[in-house]
Motif scaffolding. Structure first.
Motif, PDB file in Angstrom:
ATOM      1  N   ILE A 130      80.219  -2.203 -55.371  1.00 22.46           N
ATOM      2  CA  ILE A 130      81.707  -2.572 -55.135  1.00 22.46           C
ATOM      3  C   ILE A 130      81.992  -2.981 -53.669  1.00 22.46           C
ATOM      4  CG2 ILE A 130      84.089  -1.650 -55.119  1.00 22.46           C
ATOM      5  CD1 ILE A 130      83.349  -0.356 -57.773  1.00 22.46           C
ATOM      6  N   LEU A 131      81.431  -2.226 -52.655  1.00 19.50           N
ATOM      7  CA  LEU A 131      81.340  -2.543 -51.200  1.00 19.50           C
ATOM      8  C   LEU A 131      80.925  -3.996 -50.950  1.00 19.50           C
ATOM      9  CD1 LEU A 131      82.062  -2.006 -48.453  1.00 19.50           C
ATOM     10  CD2 LEU A 131      79.834  -0.724 -48.197  1.00 19.50           C
ATOM     11  N   SER A 132      79.579  -4.452 -51.657  1.00 21.21           N
ATOM     12  CA  SER A 132      79.279  -5.564 -51.386  1.00 21.21           C
ATOM     13  C   SER A 132      80.103  -6.829 -51.962  1.00 21.21           C
ATOM     14  CB  SER A 132      77.646  -5.594 -52.144  1.00 21.21           C
ATOM     15  OG  SER A 132      76.928  -4.893 -51.464  1.00 21.21           O
ATOM     16  N   TRP A 133      80.801  -6.351 -53.043  1.00 20.37           N
ATOM     17  CA  TRP A 133      81.716  -7.311 -53.487  1.00 20.37           C
ATOM     18  C   TRP A 133      82.785  -7.512 -52.601  1.00 20.37           C
ATOM     19  CZ3 TRP A 133      86.761  -7.025 -55.229  1.00 20.37           C
ATOM     20  CH2 TRP A 133      87.367  -8.236 -55.963  1.00 20.37           C
ATOM     21  N   LEU A 134      83.575  -6.298 -52.013  1.00 20.91           N
ATOM     22  CA  LEU A 134      84.721  -6.378 -51.281  1.00 20.91           C
ATOM     23  C   LEU A 134      84.372  -7.245 -50.072  1.00 20.91           C
ATOM     24  CD1 LEU A 134      85.776  -2.664 -51.551  1.00 20.91           C
ATOM     25  CD2 LEU A 134      87.268  -4.717 -52.245  1.00 20.91           C
ATOM     26  N   LEU A 135      83.271  -7.132 -49.524  1.00 20.19           N
ATOM     27  CA  LEU A 135      82.801  -7.555 -48.433  1.00 20.19           C
ATOM     28  C   LEU A 135      82.651  -9.309 -48.554  1.00 20.19           C
ATOM     29  CD1 LEU A 135      80.302  -5.280 -47.047  1.00 20.19           C
ATOM     30  CD2 LEU A 135      82.597  -5.797 -45.763  1.00 20.19           C
ATOM     31  N   ALA A 136      82.117  -9.489 -49.713  1.00 13.31           N
ATOM     32  CA  ALA A 136      82.075 -10.917 -49.906  1.00 13.31           C
ATOM     33  C   ALA A 136      83.250 -11.826 -50.160  1.00 13.31           C
ATOM     34  CB  ALA A 136      81.110 -11.268 -51.344  1.00 13.31           C
ATOM     35  N   GLU A 137      84.208 -10.805 -50.625  1.00  5.50           N
ATOM     36  CA  GLU A 137      85.464 -11.453 -50.984  1.00  5.50           C
ATOM     37  C   GLU A 137      86.406 -11.345 -49.773  1.00  5.50           C
ATOM     38  OE1 GLU A 137      87.018 -12.631 -53.946  1.00  5.50           O
ATOM     39  OE2 GLU A 137      84.826 -12.765 -54.327  1.00  5.50           O
ATOM     40  N   GLY A 138      85.848 -10.924 -48.729  1.00  5.86           N
ATOM     41  CA  GLY A 138      86.511 -10.746 -47.361  1.00  5.86           C
ATOM     42  C   GLY A 138      87.504  -9.555 -47.066  1.00  5.86           C
ATOM     43  N   TYR A 139      87.158  -8.475 -47.500  1.00  7.32           N
ATOM     44  CA  TYR A 139      87.978  -7.346 -47.559  1.00  7.32           C
ATOM     45  C   TYR A 139      87.148  -6.052 -47.025  1.00  7.32           C
ATOM     46  CZ  TYR A 139      91.203  -9.532 -50.449  1.00  7.32           C
ATOM     47  OH  TYR A 139      92.343 -10.694 -50.913  1.00  7.32           O
ATOM     48  N   PRO A 140      86.780  -6.157 -45.538  1.00 17.41           N
ATOM     49  CA  PRO A 140      85.971  -5.191 -45.158  1.00 17.41           C
ATOM     50  C   PRO A 140      86.880  -3.737 -44.832  1.00 17.41           C
ATOM     51  CG  PRO A 140      86.602  -6.473 -43.409  1.00 17.41           C
ATOM     52  CD  PRO A 140      87.308  -7.455 -44.755  1.00 17.41           C
ATOM     53  N   PRO A 141      86.116  -2.627 -44.987  1.00 17.28           N
ATOM     54  CA  PRO A 141      86.823  -1.516 -44.857  1.00 17.28           C
ATOM     55  C   PRO A 141      87.217  -1.381 -43.426  1.00 17.28           C
ATOM     56  CG  PRO A 141      84.395  -1.072 -45.351  1.00 17.28           C
ATOM     57  CD  PRO A 141      84.647  -2.463 -45.593  1.00 17.28           C
ATOM     58  N   SER A 142      88.119  -0.510 -42.967  1.00 19.41           N
ATOM     59  CA  SER A 142      88.335   0.010 -41.651  1.00 19.41           C
ATOM     60  C   SER A 142      87.540   1.087 -41.202  1.00 19.41           C
ATOM     61  CB  SER A 142      89.892   0.560 -41.647  1.00 19.41           C
ATOM     62  OG  SER A 142      90.867  -0.553 -42.099  1.00 19.41           O
ATOM     63  N   GLY A 143      86.933   1.940 -42.469  1.00 19.05           N
ATOM     64  CA  GLY A 143      86.083   3.101 -42.165  1.00 19.05           C
ATOM     65  C   GLY A 143      85.410   3.509 -43.375  1.00 19.05           C
ATOM     66  N   LEU A 144      84.486   4.095 -43.331  1.00 18.63           N
ATOM     67  CA  LEU A 144      83.506   4.527 -44.124  1.00 18.63           C
ATOM     68  C   LEU A 144      83.033   5.946 -44.410  1.00 18.63           C
ATOM     69  CD1 LEU A 144      81.595   3.582 -46.622  1.00 18.63           C
ATOM     70  CD2 LEU A 144      79.908   3.210 -44.553  1.00 18.63           C
ATOM     71  N   VAL A 145      83.167   6.770 -45.442  1.00 20.28           N
ATOM     72  CA  VAL A 145      82.789   7.984 -45.641  1.00 20.28           C
ATOM     73  C   VAL A 145      81.683   8.017 -46.428  1.00 20.28           C
ATOM     74  CG1 VAL A 145      83.421  10.367 -46.051  1.00 20.28           C
ATOM     75  CG2 VAL A 145      85.196   8.780 -45.028  1.00 20.28           C
ATOM     76  N   VAL A 146      80.953   8.749 -45.879  1.00 17.68           N
ATOM     77  CA  VAL A 146      79.407   8.761 -47.204  1.00 17.68           C
ATOM     78  C   VAL A 146      78.917  10.069 -47.310  1.00 17.68           C
ATOM     79  CG1 VAL A 146      78.547   6.318 -46.717  1.00 17.68           C
ATOM     80  CG2 VAL A 146      77.604   8.152 -45.226  1.00 17.68           C
ATOM     81  N   HIS A 147      78.351  10.532 -48.356  1.00 16.39           N
ATOM     82  CA  HIS A 147      77.623  11.748 -48.445  1.00 16.39           C
ATOM     83  C   HIS A 147      76.590  11.934 -47.422  1.00 16.39           C
ATOM     84  CE1 HIS A 147      78.880  12.525 -52.939  1.00 16.39           C
ATOM     85  NE2 HIS A 147      79.619  11.862 -52.522  1.00 16.39           N
ATOM     86  N   PRO A 148      76.484  13.385 -46.979  1.00 18.23           N
ATOM     87  CA  PRO A 148      75.409  13.735 -46.202  1.00 18.23           C
ATOM     88  C   PRO A 148      73.922  13.552 -46.837  1.00 18.23           C
ATOM     89  CG  PRO A 148      76.853  15.837 -46.634  1.00 18.23           C
ATOM     90  CD  PRO A 148      77.164  14.654 -47.447  1.00 18.23           C
ATOM     91  N   SER A 149      73.095  13.223 -46.023  1.00 18.63           N
ATOM     92  CA  SER A 149      71.571  12.662 -46.442  1.00 18.63           C
ATOM     93  C   SER A 149      71.235  13.563 -47.721  1.00 18.63           C
ATOM     94  CB  SER A 149      70.602  12.885 -45.578  1.00 18.63           C
ATOM     95  OG  SER A 149      71.086  11.839 -44.337  1.00 18.63           O
ATOM     96  N   ASP A 150      71.408  14.675 -47.721  1.00 21.89           N
ATOM     97  CA  ASP A 150      70.551  15.578 -48.887  1.00 21.89           C
ATOM     98  C   ASP A 150      71.490  15.327 -50.054  1.00 21.89           C
ATOM     99  OD1 ASP A 150      73.076  16.827 -47.545  1.00 21.89           O
ATOM    100  OD2 ASP A 150      72.109  19.041 -48.200  1.00 21.89           O
ATOM    101  N   ARG A 151      72.797  15.001 -49.932  1.00 18.86           N
ATOM    102  CA  ARG A 151      73.503  14.772 -51.337  1.00 18.86           C
ATOM    103  C   ARG A 151      73.772  13.396 -51.598  1.00 18.86           C
ATOM    104  NH1 ARG A 151      78.809  17.820 -51.619  1.00 18.86           N
ATOM    105  NH2 ARG A 151      78.649  16.853 -53.775  1.00 18.86           N
ATOM    106  N   SER A 152      73.019  12.341 -51.061  1.00 15.46           N
ATOM    107  CA  SER A 152      73.421  11.041 -51.230  1.00 15.46           C
ATOM    108  C   SER A 152      72.663  10.196 -51.931  1.00 15.46           C
ATOM    109  CB  SER A 152      73.843  10.268 -49.909  1.00 15.46           C
ATOM    110  OG  SER A 152      72.531  10.167 -49.115  1.00 15.46           O
TER     111      SER A 152
END
Length: 185
Positions: A15-37
């Motif tokens: 979905i992020l890749s699709w949003l970016l391709a459509e011209g809608y980049p996020p202002s910020g990103l929150v991701v799981h820690p490495s051990d839970r991602s």
């Protein structure tokens, strides 16, 4: 439109890749820690955001995380296969709300492993885009897509089909999110 993107899993990346391709980049990103991602590094790389625009999900409940959100002043928070329960302080940050993409046909099979419970309990399966409130998976529904549970389905096969349906549902609903013309149920 400014949005913070909370993501995990292949669906979060797709979905992020699709949003970016459509011209809608996020202002910020929150991701799981490495051990839970899953797909953490791929999501970070795809976002093309600098490190000051990326937050580890473990910080969301801390003053640092809340201040980070406040600085970004999001219109929306989009939660895509994100495995953290959001506290009221976070839910109140965005101008329009927090939308979550959940791999079940709510109100059936809230919480974890909804694909498995659809098979075991013989309940409807599908995917739901809904508002997040203080009780897990109970917020107003924006859009849903039902999936037929096949006699040959396993938890894995149903999950893989729900991933595809999740991305389709988000893409189909995105114009309504932009214009806020969806109907809340």
């Amino acid at each position: 439109m400014k949005y913070i993107y909370l993501a995990n899993n292949r669906v979060g990346l797709d979905i992020l890749s699709w949003l970016l391709a459509e011209g809608y980049p996020p202002s910020g990103l929150v991701v799981h820690p490495s051990d839970r991602s899953k797909y953490r590094q791929e999501i970070i790389t795809a976002s093309n955001l600098s490190s000051d625009h990326i937050l580890d999900a473990s910080q969301l409940r801390k003053p640092l995380g809340l201040e980070w959100l406040k600085v970004h002043q999001p219109d929306w928070i989009l939660s895509i296969y994100f495995g953290y329960i959001l506290k009221p302080d976070v839910l109140m940050m965005p101008k329009y709300g927090v939308l979550n993409l959940h791999p079940s046909l709510l109100p059936y099979n809230k919480g974890a492993y909804p694909n498995v419970w659809s098979i075991i309990d013989q309940t409807p399966a599908g995917v739901t885009l809904h508002f997040v409130n203080e009780v897990v998976d109970t917020g107003d529904i924006v859009a849903q897509k039902e999936l037929q549970v096949l006699p040959t389905d396993t938890g894995e096969s149903l999950y893989k089909r729900s991933e595809v349906a999740s991305t389709e549902l988000f893409v189909e609903t995105w114009p309504q999110i932009l214009t806020r013309t969806f109907r809340r149920q």
